[in-house]
Structures are given as C-alpha cells and as structure tokens.
Write an enzyme that holds these catalytic residues in place. Sequence first.
Site, mmCIF file in Angstrom:
data_model
loop_
_atom_site.group_PDB
_atom_site.id
_atom_site.type_symbol
_atom_site.label_atom_id
_atom_site.label_comp_id
_atom_site.label_asym_id
_atom_site.label_seq_id
_atom_site.Cartn_x
_atom_site.Cartn_y
_atom_site.Cartn_z
ATOM 1 N N THR A 12 21.287 41.809 -13.177
ATOM 2 C CA THR A 12 22.634 41.914 -12.614
ATOM 3 C C THR A 12 23.671 41.931 -13.721
ATOM 4 O OG1 THR A 12 24.232 40.911 -11.078
ATOM 5 C CG2 THR A 12 22.877 39.397 -12.372
ATOM 6 N N ASP B 77 8.982 50.121 -12.053
ATOM 7 C CA ASP B 77 10.291 50.279 -11.421
ATOM 8 C C ASP B 77 10.129 50.590 -9.937
ATOM 9 O OD1 ASP B 77 12.164 49.756 -13.383
ATOM 10 O OD2 ASP B 77 12.100 51.781 -14.202
ATOM 11 N N ARG C 279 11.313 41.423 -11.172
ATOM 12 C CA ARG C 279 12.710 41.769 -11.437
ATOM 13 C C ARG C 279 13.452 41.929 -10.106
ATOM 14 N NH1 ARG C 279 13.102 47.345 -13.884
ATOM 15 N NH2 ARG C 279 12.421 46.334 -15.803
#
Length: 311
Positions: A229, A137, A187
Amino acid sequence: MSLLRQPILLLARSSAVKKLVSTMPVTSGIVTGYVPGESTEAAVEASADLVEDGLKVTLDYLGEDTLDTQQADATVAAYVELLAALGSRGLPRSAEVSVKLSAIGQAIPEVGDKLALENARTICRAARNAGTTVTLDMEDHTTTDRTLAVLRDLRKDFPETGAVVQAYLYRTERDCRQLAHEGSRVRLCKGAYNEPEEVAFQDKIDVDKSYVRCLKVLLGGDGYPMIATHDPRMVEIAASLASRYGRAQGSYEFQMLYGIRPDEQRRLAGIGETVRVYVPYGQEWYGYLMRRLAERPQNLSFFLKSLISKK
C-alpha cells in the site's frame, strides 16, 4: 483531473505516442521514474541501488495476456536470466521476482493452466538455485481460482512461493483465512483491475474496510504478510495492528511501487521496517507507465503539456 484518466489510458495503445514519449527528454525522466529500463542489466542496477539504501526488491518482467507459446517461453527465459544476474551480483537475499501467470501462458486456450504451471516451476527452480523466491501476481477475478490452484501445486515443491490477494474482491477475507498459515507469504493489495460490482467493492471506503479486515487476518495468523500500500492511513493502521498482534519487525513487510513515495520507503526502512520495492522492467513498459500516470493526477497535466510542447 480524473476526467483525463480515460484519454491517458487510450494513449497507452498508441505505438506512435510510445515512440514520442520515450524519446522526449522531459518525459523520458517520467519513464525512468517508474520503470528503470528495458534490460536485465538496468533492472539489476536499480535493484542494487535500492538494496544499498536498505530496501528489498521484487522484480516484474513486464508483460501479460500472452497468447503465444514462444512469447511465454521468452518471458520464462528472461526471468531465468534475471535470476542468474541477481545471483552473480549477490542480491538474492534481498531481491525476489514477481510473475504473472498470464505472461507465461495461462491465457493460451486449452493448454494454458498446464503450461503456466510448468513454466512457473522452471522459474521457481531458478529462483531457488539463486537463493531467492517467487511471488505469483494476481490478475483479474476470472483467474483467481486458477492462480490459487497453480499456487497450491507449486507449494508442494516450492513452499516458499508467495501469493497475492486483492482486498476489493468480496472473497478475499476468506482467501486470507485459508492462506494465513505458517510459512505462507501473502501480499495484500487493494486491487487494480476494473471489476464488476458482482464480485468487488466499488466504493473506496468499502475497499479500505476490507483491506483492514484482511490485515487483521494476516497479521493475526501464522504466515508472513506483505503489506502492499501507498496509503499513509493504511501504513499507520498496519503498523498499529502489527503491534497489537505482537508482530516483531521482520515478521512482515511493507511493499510499494518503484518511484512512488520513495521518501516514505526510506523512512520506514530507517525505523527498522522491512520494505520491498516492486520494480517493473522490460520492453512492455509503456502500458504500465500510462496506468501509473492515470493513477497519479498530479502527473497528468505535466505529461500532456510535455507532449503538446514537443516540436
């Protein structure tokens, strides 16, 4: 309703309100709508249910900004336990994990980067042994270069490790060009931190334009884009660009958060798209929940009325 965002975020710091929220029948429903539980078992069960519905999963053991080595070690142990549990349930082909480096030691002074890399290696090794992968992340802009440096080191031994980039940063289109190579999982999200105008677009329209530019780079490249999204317009644009660049379904994927637009998640999966659901779990769910509520105005008044009506 946006005026309520700051009060909600302030409540995120209150342990008393956390106890109240977690024990109220009404708001407990809100909690489980965004976070399936605190335990490994709860996370695995939620994952199994999503996989049964034709979705894929990435799991995040909640926690960040760890300044204690023992807490970092505990987070690593939680991921290792989770990966073993996923393996025993036969889920690794559909479930991976997402890891914040600050949760495994990156923020610890002097030793942070080295410790985070060592801990990430442990998680990546456990993921590979289980038959799945890890995505790192991304956090606020002050950690971007350090996170990408750890990613480069990890990919020497674990090339399947995924990256995350945030479209609201000015630098991200350039980062996408460097990451859009064969075998690279990336991502793309819009970004969730309160970044200064020196480094990030401030207006929604500019963030959206950047997101589309980054989509073009990733979908036109040789890597594996992960399109994170909930924006219906961005989903439509991404599907159109995938077609333009000759992308077959399965050569990219959509990602959405657990509990947000579940019908759309299943609709996309139903037409053959790969859809991965980001599933957070663990004892640090309270701050995460409050941020989600602050992002969704339709939930704010319901949430506050629930607190007020408690007797």
